[in-house]
Design a protein around this motif. Structure first.
Motif, PDB file in Angstrom:
ATOM      1  N   THR A 124       6.983  14.000  -0.666  1.00 22.88           N
ATOM      2  CA  THR A 124       6.464  12.652  -0.945  1.00 22.88           C
ATOM      3  C   THR A 124       7.446  11.590  -0.478  1.00 22.88           C
ATOM      4  N   GLU A 125       8.696  11.781  -0.815  1.00 23.01           N
ATOM      5  CA  GLU A 125       9.700  10.800  -0.390  1.00 23.01           C
ATOM      6  C   GLU A 125       9.827  10.754   1.132  1.00 23.01           C
ATOM      7  N   GLU A 126       9.744  11.915   1.756  1.00 26.22           N
ATOM      8  CA  GLU A 126       9.806  11.934   3.221  1.00 26.22           C
ATOM      9  C   GLU A 126       8.574  11.247   3.821  1.00 26.22           C
ATOM     10  N   ASN A 127       7.394  11.518   3.223  1.00 27.36           N
ATOM     11  CA  ASN A 127       6.169  10.853   3.712  1.00 27.36           C
ATOM     12  C   ASN A 127       6.251   9.341   3.534  1.00 27.36           C
ATOM     13  N   VAL A 128       6.758   8.924   2.389  1.00 24.16           N
ATOM     14  CA  VAL A 128       6.894   7.482   2.134  1.00 24.16           C
ATOM     15  C   VAL A 128       7.888   6.880   3.121  1.00 24.16           C
TER      16      VAL A 128
ATOM     17  N   GLU B 293       0.834  -1.205   0.000  1.00 23.64           N
ATOM     18  CA  GLU B 293       0.000   0.000   0.000  1.00 23.64           C
ATOM     19  C   GLU B 293       0.869   1.256   0.000  1.00 23.64           C
ATOM     20  N   ALA B 294       1.953   1.236   0.765  1.00 26.99           N
ATOM     21  CA  ALA B 294       2.857   2.392   0.813  1.00 26.99           C
ATOM     22  C   ALA B 294       3.477   2.633  -0.561  1.00 26.99           C
ATOM     23  N   LYS B 295       3.871   1.560  -1.247  1.00 26.01           N
ATOM     24  CA  LYS B 295       4.451   1.711  -2.586  1.00 26.01           C
ATOM     25  C   LYS B 295       3.407   2.258  -3.564  1.00 26.01           C
ATOM     26  N   THR B 296       2.192   1.751  -3.484  1.00 23.28           N
ATOM     27  CA  THR B 296       1.125   2.241  -4.360  1.00 23.28           C
ATOM     28  C   THR B 296       0.888   3.734  -4.119  1.00 23.28           C
ATOM     29  N   GLU B 297       0.847   4.133  -2.850  1.00 20.04           N
ATOM     30  CA  GLU B 297       0.644   5.549  -2.513  1.00 20.04           C
ATOM     31  C   GLU B 297       1.821   6.382  -3.023  1.00 20.04           C
TER      32      GLU B 297
ATOM     33  N   LEU C 131       8.913   3.581   7.787  1.00 24.37           N
ATOM     34  CA  LEU C 131       9.483   3.426   9.129  1.00 24.37           C
ATOM     35  C   LEU C 131       8.392   3.132  10.148  1.00 24.37           C
ATOM     36  N   GLY C 132       7.266   3.831  10.024  1.00 32.10           N
ATOM     37  CA  GLY C 132       6.142   3.580  10.928  1.00 32.10           C
ATOM     38  C   GLY C 132       5.607   2.167  10.771  1.00 32.10           C
TER      39      GLY C 132
END
Length: 175
Positions: free
Chosen positions: A104-108, A64-68, A113-114
């Protein structure tokens, strides 16, 4: 938890078992203990299935993280292409696209990490519970069973020595 109940049954059997007079030894039905151990072995796969579920859930969250991430990158690229109409707009668009990419990269990264922290916490809790079960019940039970068998073996050896002594005396008296 069924495994804990089965281990408690074994402890109850050991506590209520009939004893050998003057020895402090107890006698248990080995078939009854074996049946309970088989049930414990049967129940353990459920715990293993829970661990597999955690592993699958981890993969789902990462997917899901990769899709986002891909969606946000695609949206940022589309936005940047729309702003390329003039040089001034292009410069501002590039700057904005770089900022969006960085965010975006920081959010990903934070999401990953979360996710890893969340999965690690679940696995740590599961590992801690398995270790506690092992320490509280399984190791203690096998230690008690080992002690029991050693004491039984000592008692039998002592009885054999006593019988041999009586046999030698009887043989001496008959001569």
């Amino acid at each position: 938890m069924k495994v804990v109940e089965l281990i408690q049954d074994i402890e109850d059997i050991l506590e209520t078992a009939g004893g050998f007079p003057l020895t402090g030894k107890v006698m248990v039905d080995p078939d009854e203990i074996r049946d309970l151990l088989k049930e414990i072995k049967h129940e353990l796969p459920e715990e293993i299935q829970q661990a597999q579920w955690i592993k699958n859930e981890r993969q789902r969250i990462l997917d899901e993280a990769k899709t986002e991430y891909d969606r946000l990158i695609s949206a940022a690229n589309e936005k940047a292409e729309q702003l390329v109409a003039t040089d001034d707009i292009t410069l501002r668009a590039k700057k904005r696209a770089d900022e969006i990419m960085r965010i975006t990269e920081e959010n990903v990264r934070e999401l990953k990490l979360g996710t890893f922290e969340y999965i690690d916490d679940i696995l740590y809790t599961f590992q801690d519970k398995i270790s506690a079960i092992n320490e509280l019940y399984v190791q203690r039970m096998f230690g008690e069973m080992t002690d029991l068998f050693e004491k039984m073996n000592e008692t039998i050896a002592s009885n054999r020595d006593e019988i041999k002594e009586l046999s030698y005396r009887a043989e001496s008296e008959l001569k």
